[in-house]
Design a protein around this motif. Structure first.
Motif, PDB file in Angstrom:
ATOM      1  N   ASP A  49      95.047  -9.955  25.127  1.00 59.32           N
ATOM      2  CA  ASP A  49      95.950 -11.070  24.846  1.00 59.32           C
ATOM      3  C   ASP A  49      97.330 -10.842  25.426  1.00 59.32           C
ATOM      4  O   ASP A  49      98.059 -11.780  25.705  1.00 59.32           O
ATOM      5  CB  ASP A  49      96.050 -11.295  23.330  1.00 59.32           C
ATOM      6  N   ASP A  50      97.750  -9.590  25.574  1.00 54.10           N
ATOM      7  CA  ASP A  50      99.081  -9.263  26.099  1.00 54.10           C
ATOM      8  C   ASP A  50      98.979  -9.142  27.614  1.00 54.10           C
ATOM      9  O   ASP A  50      98.734  -8.065  28.152  1.00 54.10           O
ATOM     10  CB  ASP A  50      99.580  -7.965  25.464  1.00 54.10           C
ATOM     11  N   ILE A  51      99.169 -10.267  28.311  1.00 50.95           N
ATOM     12  CA  ILE A  51      98.971 -10.289  29.752  1.00 50.95           C
ATOM     13  C   ILE A  51     100.298 -10.009  30.437  1.00 50.95           C
ATOM     14  O   ILE A  51     101.327 -10.575  30.087  1.00 50.95           O
ATOM     15  CB  ILE A  51      98.424 -11.660  30.199  1.00 50.95           C
ATOM     16  N   ALA A  52     100.246  -9.137  31.440  1.00 49.96           N
ATOM     17  CA  ALA A  52     101.434  -8.833  32.224  1.00 49.96           C
ATOM     18  C   ALA A  52     101.464  -9.783  33.417  1.00 49.96           C
ATOM     19  O   ALA A  52     100.706  -9.613  34.375  1.00 49.96           O
ATOM     20  CB  ALA A  52     101.410  -7.378  32.672  1.00 49.96           C
ATOM     21  N   TRP A  53     102.335 -10.800  33.342  1.00 52.46           N
ATOM     22  CA  TRP A  53     102.385 -11.782  34.414  1.00 52.46           C
ATOM     23  C   TRP A  53     103.057 -11.195  35.643  1.00 52.46           C
ATOM     24  O   TRP A  53     104.001 -10.420  35.545  1.00 52.46           O
ATOM     25  CB  TRP A  53     103.153 -13.023  33.954  1.00 52.46           C
ATOM     26  N   THR A  54     102.581 -11.588  36.792  1.00 54.30           N
ATOM     27  CA  THR A  54     103.196 -11.223  38.062  1.00 54.30           C
ATOM     28  C   THR A  54     103.527 -12.493  38.819  1.00 54.30           C
ATOM     29  O   THR A  54     102.965 -13.564  38.554  1.00 54.30           O
ATOM     30  CB  THR A  54     102.265 -10.343  38.907  1.00 54.30           C
ATOM     31  N   GLU A  55     104.412 -12.375  39.768  1.00 57.86           N
ATOM     32  CA  GLU A  55     104.814 -13.547  40.535  1.00 57.86           C
ATOM     33  C   GLU A  55     103.645 -14.104  41.342  1.00 57.86           C
ATOM     34  O   GLU A  55     103.502 -15.327  41.492  1.00 57.86           O
ATOM     35  CB  GLU A  55     105.975 -13.181  41.463  1.00 57.86           C
ATOM     36  N   GLU A  56     102.778 -13.204  41.850  1.00 54.84           N
ATOM     37  CA  GLU A  56     101.634 -13.652  42.639  1.00 54.84           C
ATOM     38  C   GLU A  56     100.642 -14.439  41.784  1.00 54.84           C
ATOM     39  O   GLU A  56     100.138 -15.492  42.201  1.00 54.84           O
ATOM     40  CB  GLU A  56     100.931 -12.443  43.266  1.00 54.84           C
ATOM     41  N   SER A  57     100.375 -13.947  40.567  1.00 56.01           N
ATOM     42  CA  SER A  57      99.433 -14.651  39.694  1.00 56.01           C
ATOM     43  C   SER A  57      99.986 -15.978  39.206  1.00 56.01           C
ATOM     44  O   SER A  57      99.246 -16.951  39.056  1.00 56.01           O
ATOM     45  CB  SER A  57      99.074 -13.767  38.497  1.00 56.01           C
TER      46      SER A  57
END
Length: 203
Positions: A49-57
């Protein structure tokens, strides 16, 4: 006969005192402890549930998906896609709004009034745009409003200058009618035109 009655009563007493026989529990009711594989699966679900967002995603997502993420984060959902991505990643620049001073009691207005009251000032030959560019205080106001301020003050200053000139002429005539003596009542020279005043300034 007495002995048989005694035995039967004793047997009945022992039967009442003895605990009931344990009934066998069907195997289907017995619950087995959770296996280690099940526990690991639950833990992995919580971590996912704790997703590490990236600019590419985030760039691969649609605006609606980005807005849903911002909604879950409790952030503003408006703006372009690049702004939404920056907001999710926490790098949105927050511009500080500088409070513009009111013109009526501002330092800029007081300065402009003094400049307009001075007949020898170059401000009389300057446009409102040139006046605004001459000092940082004037640049705090938008050009349209400042142009209006200059136009209004020029009208007022013209009247004020006329009043000042008329008052100075009246004072001058009165001084000529009643000239000041060379010394004060106490017999001392006046300080405003005494040579000592000039010497004191040079020290």
């Amino acid at each position: 006969m007495y002995s048989s009655f005694k035995k039967s009563s004793r047997a009945a007493t022992l039967e009442r005192q003895s605990p009931p026989a344990t009934q066998a529990v069907p195997p289907s009711i017995i619950q087995s402890p959770p296996s280690s594989s099940n526990i690991d699966d639950d833990d992995e679900g919580e971590v996912g549930d704790d997703i590490a967002w990236t600019e590419e995603s985030l760039k691969k997502m649609k605006n609606v998906e980005l807005q849903n993420i911002l909604k879950d984060l409790g952030l503003k959902k408006s703006g372009k896609k690049a702004e939404l991505i920056d907001r999710i990643l926490g790098r949105e620049a927050v511009a500080e709004k500088k409070k513009k001073p009111k013109w009526k009691n501002s330092k800029a207005r007081a300065m402009l009034v003094r400049m307009l009251m001075d007949k020898q000032s170059n401000v009389h030959k300057m446009t409102s745009k040139e006046i605004q560019a001459s000092h940082k205080w004037f640049q705090e106001y938008d050009p349209t409003s400042f142009n209006r301020y200059v136009r209004d003050l020029r009208k007022v200053s013209t009247k004020k200058v006329a009043v000042v000139v008329e008052d100075n002429d009246i004072i001058k005539r009165e001084l000529n009618r009643f000239p000041r003596p060379s010394k004060t009542i106490r017999g001392e020279p006046f300080w405003d035109n005494h040579p000592a005043k000039l010497l004191l300034r040079e020290v």
